[in-house]
Write an enzyme that holds these catalytic residues in place. Structure first.
Site, mmCIF file in Angstrom:
data_model
loop_
_atom_site.group_PDB
_atom_site.id
_atom_site.type_symbol
_atom_site.label_atom_id
_atom_site.label_comp_id
_atom_site.label_asym_id
_atom_site.label_seq_id
_atom_site.Cartn_x
_atom_site.Cartn_y
_atom_site.Cartn_z
ATOM 1 N NE ARG A 193 5.524 -9.030 -19.002
ATOM 2 C CZ ARG A 193 4.628 -8.158 -19.465
ATOM 3 N NH1 ARG A 193 4.464 -7.012 -18.864
ATOM 4 N NH2 ARG A 193 3.895 -8.446 -20.516
ATOM 5 C CD GLU A 225 10.838 7.261 -13.023
ATOM 6 O OE1 GLU A 225 10.719 6.079 -13.369
ATOM 7 O OE2 GLU A 225 9.929 7.885 -12.431
ATOM 8 C CG ASP A 266 11.147 1.264 -15.725
ATOM 9 O OD1 ASP A 266 9.948 1.311 -16.040
ATOM 10 O OD2 ASP A 266 11.539 1.237 -14.549
ATOM 11 C CD GLU A 286 9.372 -3.533 -15.586
ATOM 12 O OE1 GLU A 286 10.003 -4.496 -15.100
ATOM 13 O OE2 GLU A 286 8.168 -3.608 -15.898
ATOM 14 C CG HIS A 338 1.880 -3.776 -11.743
ATOM 15 N ND1 HIS A 338 2.113 -2.837 -10.786
ATOM 16 C CD2 HIS A 338 2.784 -3.553 -12.727
ATOM 17 C CE1 HIS A 338 3.111 -2.054 -11.172
ATOM 18 N NE2 HIS A 338 3.546 -2.476 -12.342
ATOM 19 C CG HIS A 380 -2.366 -3.827 -13.383
ATOM 20 N ND1 HIS A 380 -2.546 -4.377 -14.622
ATOM 21 C CD2 HIS A 380 -1.359 -2.926 -13.517
ATOM 22 C CE1 HIS A 380 -1.687 -3.832 -15.480
ATOM 23 N NE2 HIS A 380 -0.950 -2.948 -14.824
HETATM 24 C C1 UD1 Z 1 3.571 -2.358 -17.748
HETATM 25 C C2 UD1 Z 1 5.089 -2.109 -17.720
HETATM 26 C C3 UD1 Z 1 5.572 -1.968 -16.285
HETATM 27 C C4 UD1 Z 1 4.760 -0.943 -15.521
HETATM 28 C C5 UD1 Z 1 3.281 -1.264 -15.648
HETATM 29 C C6 UD1 Z 1 2.469 -0.169 -14.992
HETATM 30 C C7 UD1 Z 1 6.396 -3.234 -19.470
HETATM 31 C C8 UD1 Z 1 7.129 -4.432 -19.882
HETATM 32 N N1 UD1 Z 1 5.781 -3.268 -18.291
HETATM 33 O O1 UD1 Z 1 3.343 -3.621 -17.141
HETATM 34 O O2 UD1 Z 1 6.927 -1.554 -16.302
HETATM 35 O O3 UD1 Z 1 5.137 -0.977 -14.167
HETATM 36 O O4 UD1 Z 1 2.923 -1.322 -17.033
HETATM 37 O O5 UD1 Z 1 1.178 -0.591 -14.707
HETATM 38 O O6 UD1 Z 1 6.381 -2.266 -20.194
HETATM 39 N N2 UD1 Z 1 -4.458 -4.250 -19.582
HETATM 40 C C9 UD1 Z 1 -5.717 -3.850 -19.955
HETATM 41 N N3 UD1 Z 1 -6.001 -2.511 -19.975
HETATM 42 C C10 UD1 Z 1 -5.106 -1.578 -19.614
HETATM 43 C C11 UD1 Z 1 -3.834 -1.988 -19.208
HETATM 44 C C12 UD1 Z 1 -3.519 -3.335 -19.207
HETATM 45 O O7 UD1 Z 1 -6.569 -4.660 -20.285
HETATM 46 O O8 UD1 Z 1 -5.440 -0.378 -19.630
HETATM 47 C C13 UD1 Z 1 -4.134 -5.695 -19.583
HETATM 48 C C14 UD1 Z 1 -3.952 -6.249 -20.987
HETATM 49 O O9 UD1 Z 1 -4.450 -7.566 -21.025
HETATM 50 C C15 UD1 Z 1 -2.422 -6.289 -21.130
HETATM 51 C C16 UD1 Z 1 -2.015 -6.646 -19.704
HETATM 52 O O10 UD1 Z 1 -2.918 -5.902 -18.893
HETATM 53 O O11 UD1 Z 1 -1.993 -7.225 -22.094
HETATM 54 C C17 UD1 Z 1 -0.595 -6.343 -19.317
HETATM 55 O O12 UD1 Z 1 -0.201 -5.038 -19.699
HETATM 56 P P1 UD1 Z 1 1.358 -4.749 -20.011
HETATM 57 O O13 UD1 Z 1 1.524 -3.312 -20.371
HETATM 58 O O14 UD1 Z 1 1.873 -5.748 -20.970
HETATM 59 O O15 UD1 Z 1 2.060 -5.082 -18.632
HETATM 60 P P2 UD1 Z 1 1.963 -4.395 -17.207
HETATM 61 O O16 UD1 Z 1 2.076 -5.448 -16.185
HETATM 62 O O17 UD1 Z 1 0.819 -3.468 -17.177
HETATM 63 N N1 UDP Z 2 -2.404 4.481 -9.821
HETATM 64 C C1 UDP Z 2 -3.645 4.952 -10.214
HETATM 65 N N2 UDP Z 2 -4.732 4.141 -10.043
HETATM 66 C C2 UDP Z 2 -4.643 2.905 -9.517
HETATM 67 C C3 UDP Z 2 -3.365 2.421 -9.137
HETATM 68 C C4 UDP Z 2 -2.257 3.229 -9.315
HETATM 69 O O1 UDP Z 2 -3.769 6.078 -10.680
HETATM 70 O O2 UDP Z 2 -5.674 2.249 -9.396
HETATM 71 C C5 UDP Z 2 -1.235 5.352 -10.001
HETATM 72 C C6 UDP Z 2 -0.323 5.502 -8.801
HETATM 73 O O3 UDP Z 2 -0.773 6.502 -7.917
HETATM 74 C C7 UDP Z 2 0.996 5.856 -9.460
HETATM 75 C C8 UDP Z 2 0.968 5.043 -10.740
HETATM 76 O O4 UDP Z 2 -0.410 4.749 -10.975
HETATM 77 O O5 UDP Z 2 1.005 7.231 -9.829
HETATM 78 C C9 UDP Z 2 1.755 3.786 -10.548
HETATM 79 O O6 UDP Z 2 1.505 2.965 -11.612
HETATM 80 P P1 UDP Z 2 1.745 1.403 -11.580
HETATM 81 O O7 UDP Z 2 1.727 0.925 -10.182
HETATM 82 O O8 UDP Z 2 0.791 0.823 -12.560
HETATM 83 O O9 UDP Z 2 3.198 1.269 -12.232
HETATM 84 P P2 UDP Z 2 4.686 1.434 -11.685
HETATM 85 O O10 UDP Z 2 4.791 2.720 -10.961
HETATM 86 O O11 UDP Z 2 4.973 0.240 -10.826
HETATM 87 O O12 UDP Z 2 5.507 1.395 -12.928
#
Ligand code: UD1
Ligand code: UDP
Length: 381
Positions: A211, A120, A98, A134, A209, A242
């Protein structure tokens, strides 16, 4: 005969953890060519998962920017996917879950008139703003998809109620397949701090984490974590933070410096899964942790107002604790102090799968594409 070209598209950490085992399962099938396109909506957190599963993508859109917006993720994915689809020419595109990558990946495949399989599929809260965005992403992908791989019977029922009656398969969740490869009894952490944690105390594993929790709810969560740590010398909080700057700001402002709180960088998936296997309790707003921790027999308090994963709530190992500071503290303290309350929640349940979801999904695709006679049996929890 030409092989069936199946392209898996993903971009964030959780999608990668849940799709890598499937990409590999598809690659093991003689009649399939398994292709992998990453959007890199997450950069470092995605690459870490690709390392753990030793997977090299065929295409990388490399879209991530700091503080990216939903519109930039979606538009960059859409534009980048055109090129990837034209170059790799898949017969089927698979998306997962999602995220914005999921939605844009499915939409792009639809624009190219390529059938879409949704892995999923069928999770719902029926609140379009929670989780945001999502819930809307998965609704929109349901409208586009041609095959639905549902983790549970409840997910399938949601789709049927919405009028999707064809090509629904109950498979279990591929995250359980992933867990089976990562969790090991004699695991030694490469993050030294985790080898030396006082596991004889109550280690509480935390992630946060979402939104919809940005702002006031996240502040409440951080203050609740601080209060728990300050009040309970028998507890150690371990929180892999995160990489989102919004999350890190909140952590720095409200939680950093509290006693017995270990703020660490995101962990590689194998480290995270083995830490979860050893911890006492999980506090999270994550989706994936609500599936993994029950399988490992760890109670979970979900710091959200709703969940699209009611199965583990029904089984008694997951509880919603909301996003109000007092509620989080009260419910966590109960599980820390009251052994009976803890034991009632701490049992392994597997509503999300038996570790064979990838096999079922690959079988279902082969059946749907005429490469297999028998329709695979649905997973029964
Ligand atoms: C995204 C997904 C959310 C999922 C989450 C898992 C959307 C809208 N949201 O949210 O569904 O639960 O991922 O973690 O698709 N960043 C880094 N390095 C990384 C990853 C993230 O620097 O490897 C920082 C960047 O500044 C980025 C910000 O995190 O802009 C947010 O990342 P983003 O993918 O937009 O949102 P998440 O909250 O991670
Ligand atoms: N996870 C990881 N390292 C971390 C935190 C989470 O590998 O430091 C794994 C966790 O075990 C799970 C997945 O990331 O498999 C969950 O991802 P996240 O919480 O970012 O997203 P969501 O599941 O809420 O979409």
């Amino acid at each position: 005969m030409d092989k069936l070209r199946i392209m898996s598209v993903f971009g964030t950490r959780p999608e990668a953890i849940k799709m890598c085992p499937l990409v590999k399962e598809l690659a093991s099938r003689p009649q399939i060519e398994s292709l992998c396109c990453v959007t890199a909506q997450h950069r470092q957190m995605l690459d870490s998962v690709l390392d753990v599963f030793d997977l090299k993508p065929d295409w990388d859109l490399d879209i991530m920017t700091p503080r990216q917006t939903l519109s930039t993720i979606t538009s960059k994915c859409l534009t980048g996917m055109d090129e990837a689809l034209e170059a790799l020419r898949p017969d089927v595109v698979l998306v997962h879950g999602d995220t914005s990558t999921t939605f844009a990946g499915a939409l792009s495949a639809f624009y190219h008139q390529i059938p879409v399989g949704h892995v999923e599929a069928g999770l719902r809260t029926y609140d379009k703003y929670s989780p945001f965005p999502e819930e809307m992403n998965r609704l929109l992908v349901s409208g586009i998809a041609d095959m639905y791989f549902c983790p549970t019977a409840g997910n399938r029922e949601n789709l049927v109620r919405e009028g999707h009656t064809e090509n629904l398969f109950i498979t279990g969740n591929t995250v359980i397949d992933a867990l089976k490869t990562t969790v090991k009894e004699d695991y030694r952490f490469s993050t030294e701090e985790l080898n030396t944690l006082p596991y004889e105390k109550k280690v509480v594993l935390v992630t946060c984490h979402r939104r919809e929790n940005y702002g006031e709810p996240m502040r409440n969560i951080m203050l609740a974590l601080r209060q728990i740590a300050e009040q309970r010398p028998d507890v150690e909080l371990v929180y892999p933070v995160h990489l989102s700057p919004v999350v890190r700001e909140s952590v720095d402002k409200y939680l950093r410096g509290a006693p017995r709180v270990h703020l660490i960088d995101p962990l590689p998936a194998d480290e995270m899964h083995n830490l979860m296997a050893r911890c006492y309790l999980v506090l999270t707003d994550s989706g994936g942790l609500q599936e993994e921790a029950p399988a490992l027999g760890k109670p979970v308090l979900v710091m959200r107002r709703e969940t699209e994963r009611p199965e583990a709530v029904a089984a008694g190992t997951v509880k919603l604790c909301g996003v109000v500071q007092d509620d989080i503290v009260t419910m966590a303290e109960r599980l820390i102090c009251d052994r009976a309350a803890y034991e009632r929640m701490a049992h392994a349940v597997n509503p999300y799968g038996d570790g064979h979801a990838c096999r079922r999904i690959a079988d279902a695709i082969e059946w749907r594409c005429g490469l297999r006679k028998e329709r695979p049996e649905d997973y029964q929890a």
